[in-house]
Design an enzyme around this catalytic site. Structure first.
Site, PDB file in Angstrom:
ATOM      1  N   ASP A 162       0.855  -1.189   0.000  1.00  0.00           N
ATOM      2  CA  ASP A 162       0.000   0.000   0.000  1.00  0.00           C
ATOM      3  C   ASP A 162       0.893   1.242   0.000  1.00  0.00           C
ATOM      4  OD1 ASP A 162      -2.359   1.499   0.208  1.00  0.00           O
ATOM      5  OD2 ASP A 162      -3.226   0.048   1.580  1.00  0.00           O
ATOM      6  N   ASP A 206      -2.841   4.626  -2.462  1.00  0.00           N
ATOM      7  CA  ASP A 206      -3.829   5.272  -1.613  1.00  0.00           C
ATOM      8  C   ASP A 206      -4.110   6.696  -2.096  1.00  0.00           C
ATOM      9  OD1 ASP A 206      -5.300   5.184   1.056  1.00  0.00           O
ATOM     10  OD2 ASP A 206      -4.033   6.950   1.356  1.00  0.00           O
ATOM     11  N   GLU A 211      -6.516   3.638  -5.845  1.00  0.00           N
ATOM     12  CA  GLU A 211      -7.749   3.884  -5.110  1.00  0.00           C
ATOM     13  C   GLU A 211      -8.420   5.082  -5.781  1.00  0.00           C
ATOM     14  OE1 GLU A 211      -9.288   4.702  -0.551  1.00  0.00           O
ATOM     15  OE2 GLU A 211      -7.395   5.586  -1.214  1.00  0.00           O
ATOM     16  N   HIS A 242     -10.965  -1.998   3.875  1.00  0.00           N
ATOM     17  CA  HIS A 242     -10.744  -1.562   5.249  1.00  0.00           C
ATOM     18  C   HIS A 242     -11.437  -0.256   5.592  1.00  0.00           C
ATOM     19  CE1 HIS A 242      -7.912   0.583   2.754  1.00  0.00           C
ATOM     20  NE2 HIS A 242      -7.705   1.434   3.728  1.00  0.00           N
ATOM     21  N   ASP A 243     -11.977   0.444   4.605  1.00  0.00           N
ATOM     22  CA  ASP A 243     -12.605   1.744   4.825  1.00  0.00           C
ATOM     23  C   ASP A 243     -14.124   1.699   4.868  1.00  0.00           C
ATOM     24  OD1 ASP A 243     -10.343   3.342   5.109  1.00  0.00           O
ATOM     25  OD2 ASP A 243     -10.132   3.668   2.955  1.00  0.00           O
TER      26      ASP A 243
END
Length: 552
Positions: A98, A200, A255, A328-329
């Site tokens: 990431d 990200d 992302e 995860h968000d």
């Protein structure tokens, strides 16, 4: 032509802090992942994506990086990582990291130096502005996590920009030295053998000149028109690909915050040589109107079908998508889009059928393979997510909602839902750790866990394994052309897919009611989340949350 290896693959996202704790300190770690590599291989996934493992003070659980080329001590050592990477490859899987390139931590040496003086060489690594004429922040930008996106530095009398927490100062990509720092960090990991990066909030790296005020519109629109898609963004992405990614057998996954279907091709069009693929937020946010903890809408299947179609049409033959419905968000997939009570198992399986038969690289989040659900946190003291905590604090001041309602909203949409520890068995803390974990384990771990499902042929876990195995054998799942059927039906999602000589039909019932659908062709069953398939002349009967894939 041989297609890139990552296109047909399945990505499995690991949130290391919550995956497996090998040393019983309550925090997952790299050796914990190593211990579970055989399990991961058994899922038939191809690519492991690790959420950030770099040195960090953990203001945002690792998305605030203090050293891009070092391992967070609580996760282990560089030697542990190198062993994990080698064993991942030995098990026939790839590994991606990431990359958080829009911002770093305020404890990074770059920012610590930048604060020392206005003429420090690192000052221009960040965005600094004088106060407004009224003495406040330079503009009206709001942080993704609440409050102003500007933090005052009393020593210099200036504000610095942070689109996330105040401990995550945004990097100034206008400065070529910043870009080279990031590129060098990428080369460091690629030279070790990693297979790519999930990037990200990468659409945010180019800021608009003069930092114009945001209009009075919903936050999602502000992200698209003010924070993302800046004037030099595509120049930076081309440079990153040219200088780094293109020199390795690796790929980039963006992302896609702030990207819509109309501008997506600018990022992933093959001829532009910027990014290899992206996952967008339209599905992930299809029940969120303006932002988390704001106005929400109930799940609408017809809306979801329209989202899939718009994106499919927008990038068809011109780019590639990663197909994500959870990470995860966001809250748990089965709790948002399925039925996590009476039809928990059936709907968890049906959602995978839908996801696995959409075009693109399949992206699975840890725990979804056993149908992990949202958790009900009993008090704000149990909440760990900085976004949720900031919302609760602001609400305490504004009194917009009662404290009880605010906690209900956090339990419905908060990020802790996806971050509860993996449920390995029915032992203490779900087998994640013998120590009390950093975040509460979902109390349903005694009913929903890997050990219980491991030898159950009808379990969600073994359904995942079988479906992913079948997906590898049928390219039509990944590349097929679509023909939508009964598009406006609010309960049924039905479509045909064709690729070469293969043709399948996918029938999904998103309701607790039995439905009948027309079916006038001879078929062979490929996948079914029920034991029975009720086929009669001219139609098929679909039970509640039944999902079926038939070969025509």
């Amino acid at each position: 032509m041989e297609l890139p290896w990552f296109k047909k693959g399945t990505i499995y996202q690991i949130y290391p802090r919550s995956f497996n704790d090998s040393n019983d300190d309550g925090i997952g770690d790299l050796r914990g992942i190593i211990e579970k590599l055989d399990y991961l291989q058994s899922l038939n996934v191809d690519i492991l994506w690790l959420s950030p493992i770099f040195s960090s003070p953990n203001d945002d659980n690792g998305y605030d990086i203090s050293d891009y080329c070092a391992i967070m001590p609580e996760f282990g050592t560089m030697k542990d990582f190198e062993e994990l990477l080698q064993k991942t490859h030995d098990n026939g899987m790839k590994l991606i990291l990431d990359l958080v390139a829009n911002h770093c931590s305020d404890e990074h040496i770059w920012f610590e130096e930048a604060k020392k003086s206005k003429d420090n060489p690192y000052r221009d690594y960040f965005h600094w502005e004088k106060p407004s004429e009224g003495g406040g922040p330079p503009n009206n930008w709001k942080s993704f996590f609440g409050g102003s996106a500007w933090e005052y530095d009393s020593a210099s009398g200036e504000y610095y920009l942070h689109l996330f927490t105040r401990k995550q100062p945004d990097l100034n990509w206008e400065n070529p030295k910043v870009r080279e720092e990031i590129y060098n960090a990428m080369r460091f990991w690629l030279d070790k053998g990693v297979d790519g990066f999930r990037m990200d909030v990468i659409p945010l790296i180019s800021k608009r000149e003069g930092y114009p005020n945001a209009p009075n519109v919903g936050f999602r629109k502000i992200i698209e028109d003010v924070y993302a898609n800046g004037p030099r963004l595509h120049e930076f992405l081309k440079e990153m690909n040219e200088k780094v990614i293109s020199h390795y057998d690796a790929f980039s996954l963006a992302e896609g915050v702030g990207i819509n279907h109309e501008n997506a091709s600018l990022y992933i069009d093959y001829d532009r040589k910027e990014l290899d693929m992206l996952y967008h937020f339209d599905i992930l946010e299809c029940t969120i109107v303006n932002g988390k903890f704001e106005e929400a809408s109930s799940f609408d299947l017809t809306n979801m079908k329209g989202i899939f179609k718009r994106w499919r049409d927008a990038v068809h033959k011109k780019g590639w998508l990663a197909n994500a419905m959870g990470n995860h968000d966001f809250a748990r997939m089965v709790s948002r889009f399925g039925n996590d009570t009476e039809y928990w198992s059936k709907s968890a399986k049906m959602l995978l059928i839908m996801q696995a038969t959409q075009n693109g690289t399949l992206n699975i989040y840890q725990g979804d393979e056993i149908g992990m659900t949202n958790v009900a946190l009993d008090s704000i003291d149990e909440v760990r997510d900085v976004q949720s905590l900031n919302f609760y604090k602001e609400n305490t001041e504004t009194k917009r909602y009662s404290n009880e309602l605010a906690l209900q909203m956090i339990n419905k949409e908060g990020r802790d839902n996806a971050r509860t520890p993996m449920q390995w068995n029915d032992e203490i803390n779900g087998g994640f750790s013998k120590a009390y974990p950093w975040l509460k384990v979902n109390p349903n771990y005694k009913e929903i866990n890997i050990a219980k499902q491991e030898n159950d042929s009808d379990s969600v876990l073994n359904f995942y394994r079988n479906l992913l195995k079948i997906r590898k054998q049928h390219d039509v799942f990944v590349y097929g052309d679509f023909e939508e059927l009964e598009f406006n039906n609010p309960d049924l999602y039905i479509y045909k897919k064709m690729y070469g000589t293969k043709k399948i039909i996918v029938l999904l019932n998103f309701s607790t009611t039995t439905h009948v659908a027309n079916l006038n062709e001879e078929v062979k069953e490929l996948i079914n989340n029920y034991d029975d398939l009720i086929l009669k002349k001219g139609f098929i009967e679909l039970m509640p949350y039944q999902g079926v894939v038939l070969e025509l």
